[in-house]
Design a protein around this motif. Structure first.
Motif, PDB file in Angstrom:
ATOM      1  N   ALA A  68      -0.138  15.766   2.039  1.00  0.00           N
ATOM      2  CA  ALA A  68       0.218  14.352   2.142  1.00  0.00           C
ATOM      3  C   ALA A  68      -1.026  13.541   1.775  1.00  0.00           C
ATOM      4  O   ALA A  68      -2.099  13.783   2.329  1.00  0.00           O
ATOM      5  N   TYR A  69      -0.895  12.600   0.847  1.00  0.00           N
ATOM      6  CA  TYR A  69      -2.056  11.859   0.327  1.00  0.00           C
ATOM      7  C   TYR A  69      -1.812  10.358   0.430  1.00  0.00           C
ATOM      8  O   TYR A  69      -0.803   9.842  -0.062  1.00  0.00           O
ATOM      9  N   ASP A  70      -2.756   9.651   1.068  1.00  0.00           N
ATOM     10  CA  ASP A  70      -2.602   8.215   1.326  1.00  0.00           C
ATOM     11  C   ASP A  70      -3.151   7.311   0.223  1.00  0.00           C
ATOM     12  O   ASP A  70      -2.828   6.112   0.197  1.00  0.00           O
ATOM     13  N   ASP A  71      -4.008   7.828  -0.632  1.00  0.00           N
ATOM     14  CA  ASP A  71      -4.586   7.055  -1.743  1.00  0.00           C
ATOM     15  C   ASP A  71      -5.118   5.690  -1.306  1.00  0.00           C
ATOM     16  O   ASP A  71      -4.784   4.644  -1.899  1.00  0.00           O
ATOM     17  N   GLY A  72      -5.922   5.673  -0.275  1.00  0.00           N
ATOM     18  CA  GLY A  72      -6.569   4.432   0.131  1.00  0.00           C
ATOM     19  C   GLY A  72      -5.846   3.630   1.189  1.00  0.00           C
ATOM     20  O   GLY A  72      -6.421   2.688   1.757  1.00  0.00           O
ATOM     21  N   GLU A  73      -4.603   3.945   1.468  1.00  0.00           N
ATOM     22  CA  GLU A  73      -3.906   3.285   2.567  1.00  0.00           C
ATOM     23  C   GLU A  73      -4.500   3.802   3.893  1.00  0.00           C
ATOM     24  O   GLU A  73      -5.113   4.871   3.932  1.00  0.00           O
ATOM     25  N   PRO A  74      -4.350   3.058   4.990  1.00  0.00           N
ATOM     26  CA  PRO A  74      -4.848   3.544   6.277  1.00  0.00           C
ATOM     27  C   PRO A  74      -4.330   4.953   6.581  1.00  0.00           C
ATOM     28  O   PRO A  74      -3.169   5.272   6.294  1.00  0.00           O
ATOM     29  N   SER A  75      -5.189   5.793   7.122  1.00  0.00           N
ATOM     30  CA  SER A  75      -4.881   7.204   7.322  1.00  0.00           C
ATOM     31  C   SER A  75      -3.548   7.410   8.049  1.00  0.00           C
ATOM     32  O   SER A  75      -3.304   6.830   9.106  1.00  0.00           O
ATOM     33  N   GLY A  76      -2.696   8.225   7.455  1.00  0.00           N
ATOM     34  CA  GLY A  76      -1.434   8.583   8.078  1.00  0.00           C
ATOM     35  C   GLY A  76      -0.295   7.610   7.865  1.00  0.00           C
ATOM     36  O   GLY A  76       0.816   7.849   8.350  1.00  0.00           O
ATOM     37  N   THR A  77      -0.521   6.527   7.118  1.00  0.00           N
ATOM     38  CA  THR A  77       0.533   5.509   6.965  1.00  0.00           C
ATOM     39  C   THR A  77       1.370   5.692   5.704  1.00  0.00           C
ATOM     40  O   THR A  77       2.399   5.028   5.547  1.00  0.00           O
ATOM     41  N   ALA A  78       0.957   6.570   4.802  1.00  0.00           N
ATOM     42  CA  ALA A  78       1.674   6.713   3.526  1.00  0.00           C
ATOM     43  C   ALA A  78       2.127   8.157   3.302  1.00  0.00           C
ATOM     44  O   ALA A  78       3.316   8.460   3.325  1.00  0.00           O
ATOM     45  N   GLY A  79       1.168   9.043   3.090  1.00  0.00           N
ATOM     46  CA  GLY A  79       1.522  10.433   2.800  1.00  0.00           C
ATOM     47  C   GLY A  79       2.303  11.105   3.917  1.00  0.00           C
ATOM     48  O   GLY A  79       3.275  11.830   3.668  1.00  0.00           O
ATOM     49  N   ARG A  80       1.916  10.846   5.157  1.00  0.00           N
ATOM     50  CA  ARG A  80       2.574  11.513   6.280  1.00  0.00           C
ATOM     51  C   ARG A  80       4.043  11.118   6.427  1.00  0.00           C
ATOM     52  O   ARG A  80       4.903  11.992   6.600  1.00  0.00           O
ATOM     53  N   PRO A  81       4.393   9.831   6.368  1.00  0.00           N
ATOM     54  CA  PRO A  81       5.831   9.497   6.444  1.00  0.00           C
ATOM     55  C   PRO A  81       6.626  10.015   5.243  1.00  0.00           C
ATOM     56  O   PRO A  81       7.808  10.337   5.380  1.00  0.00           O
ATOM     57  N   ILE A  82       6.002  10.083   4.079  1.00  0.00           N
ATOM     58  CA  ILE A  82       6.689  10.667   2.920  1.00  0.00           C
ATOM     59  C   ILE A  82       6.958  12.149   3.182  1.00  0.00           C
ATOM     60  O   ILE A  82       8.072  12.642   2.983  1.00  0.00           O
ATOM     61  N   GLY A 104       0.119  -9.222  -1.427  1.00  0.00           N
ATOM     62  CA  GLY A 104      -0.776 -10.240  -0.892  1.00  0.00           C
ATOM     63  C   GLY A 104      -0.708 -10.412   0.609  1.00  0.00           C
ATOM     64  O   GLY A 104      -1.534 -11.126   1.186  1.00  0.00           O
ATOM     65  N   VAL A 105       0.257  -9.769   1.256  1.00  0.00           N
ATOM     66  CA  VAL A 105       0.397  -9.875   2.705  1.00  0.00           C
ATOM     67  C   VAL A 105       0.224  -8.487   3.323  1.00  0.00           C
ATOM     68  O   VAL A 105       0.903  -7.534   2.933  1.00  0.00           O
ATOM     69  N   LEU A 106      -0.703  -8.375   4.283  1.00  0.00           N
ATOM     70  CA  LEU A 106      -0.931  -7.091   4.955  1.00  0.00           C
ATOM     71  C   LEU A 106       0.276  -6.755   5.830  1.00  0.00           C
ATOM     72  O   LEU A 106       0.803  -7.617   6.548  1.00  0.00           O
ATOM     73  N   LEU A 107       0.691  -5.506   5.796  1.00  0.00           N
ATOM     74  CA  LEU A 107       1.877  -5.084   6.547  1.00  0.00           C
ATOM     75  C   LEU A 107       1.532  -4.450   7.891  1.00  0.00           C
ATOM     76  O   LEU A 107       2.424  -4.291   8.730  1.00  0.00           O
ATOM     77  N   GLY A 108       0.275  -4.092   8.083  1.00  0.00           N
ATOM     78  CA  GLY A 108      -0.097  -3.404   9.320  1.00  0.00           C
ATOM     79  C   GLY A 108       0.303  -1.939   9.254  1.00  0.00           C
ATOM     80  O   GLY A 108       1.125  -1.539   8.422  1.00  0.00           O
ATOM     81  N   THR A 109      -0.250  -1.125  10.142  1.00  0.00           N
ATOM     82  CA  THR A 109       0.015   0.318  10.074  1.00  0.00           C
ATOM     83  C   THR A 109       1.499   0.635  10.308  1.00  0.00           C
ATOM     84  O   THR A 109       2.075   1.482   9.631  1.00  0.00           O
TER      85      THR A 109
END
Length: 201
Positions: A68-82, A104-109
């Motif tokens: 699982a790879y986040d590519d710069g997103e906060p750790s665990g917020t991208a690759g892990r849910p995928i 342009g708007v931060l979504l939060g973890t």
């Protein structure tokens, strides 16, 4: 142990939008880490202007190759849910890529985790699941005089010949449903000189 794996039939796409950010998702069947690296590189070139190209994959009959790879997103917020969605559908030999264009708007973890999960879900919902029979690949060596017995056994079982070389000693690479391999080998035990089980690359 199951004698089938669940994978995807084809490549499918999905899209999810949240507070200006756009998440493009792609789910596809794959067979090796080499293939995955090539696909990811092509996506990075195709979506060179995107903020993030995140992904997850699972490989193997035992589903023991994964990343699982986040590519710069906060750790665990991208690759892990995928990856979680691949596991949820009990899939293997599957890659899901989610490309994010930042709005342009931060979504939060919590928002990011939900967005990547929904993106992966959307791509999977637009695909079809395929159950594929697990096959055993093996190399056989036998004397040329034993060719009739070997070919008769090959015709009697669901065997696919992948490679063959006929000399004084013959060599074949074959694949056979795992459920049939023991009976097939028992039939040929007296005529085969050497058997090597081959792992998928």
């Amino acid at each position: 142990m199951s004698d089938c794996i669940r994978t995807l039939r084809r490549t499918s796409e999905g899209i999810y939008k949240e507070k200006g950010s756009k998440f493009l998702s792609f789910a596809m069947p794959v067979s090796s880490e080499t293939e995955i690296r090539q696909i990811i590189e092509s996506f990075r070139k195709r979506f060179y202007d995107a903020r993030h190209v995140c992904y997850a994959y699972v490989l193997g009959e035992e589903k023991n190759q994964y990343r699982a790879y986040d590519d710069g997103e906060p750790s665990g917020t991208a690759g892990r849910p995928i990856l979680g969605q691949i596991h949820s559908y009990e899939l293997t030999n599957v890659l899901i890529i989610v490309v994010r264009y930042f709005g342009g708007v931060l979504l939060g973890t919590g928002g990011l985790t939900h967005a990547y999960k929904q993106s992966a879900t959307d791509a999977l919902a637009n695909n079809e699941i395929s159950e594929e029979e697990i096959r055993q690949t093996m190399q056989l060596s036998f004397d040329y005089a034993q060719m009739p017995q070997v070919m008769a056994a090959i015709k009697a079982w669901h065997v696919t010949i992948q490679e063959q070389q006929f000399e004084s000693t013959c060599h074949m690479v074959i694949s056979i449903p795992r459920t049939e391999s023991a009976a097939f080998l028992a039939k040929l035990q007296s005529v085969i000189r050497d058997i090597s089980l081959l792992k998928k690359q």
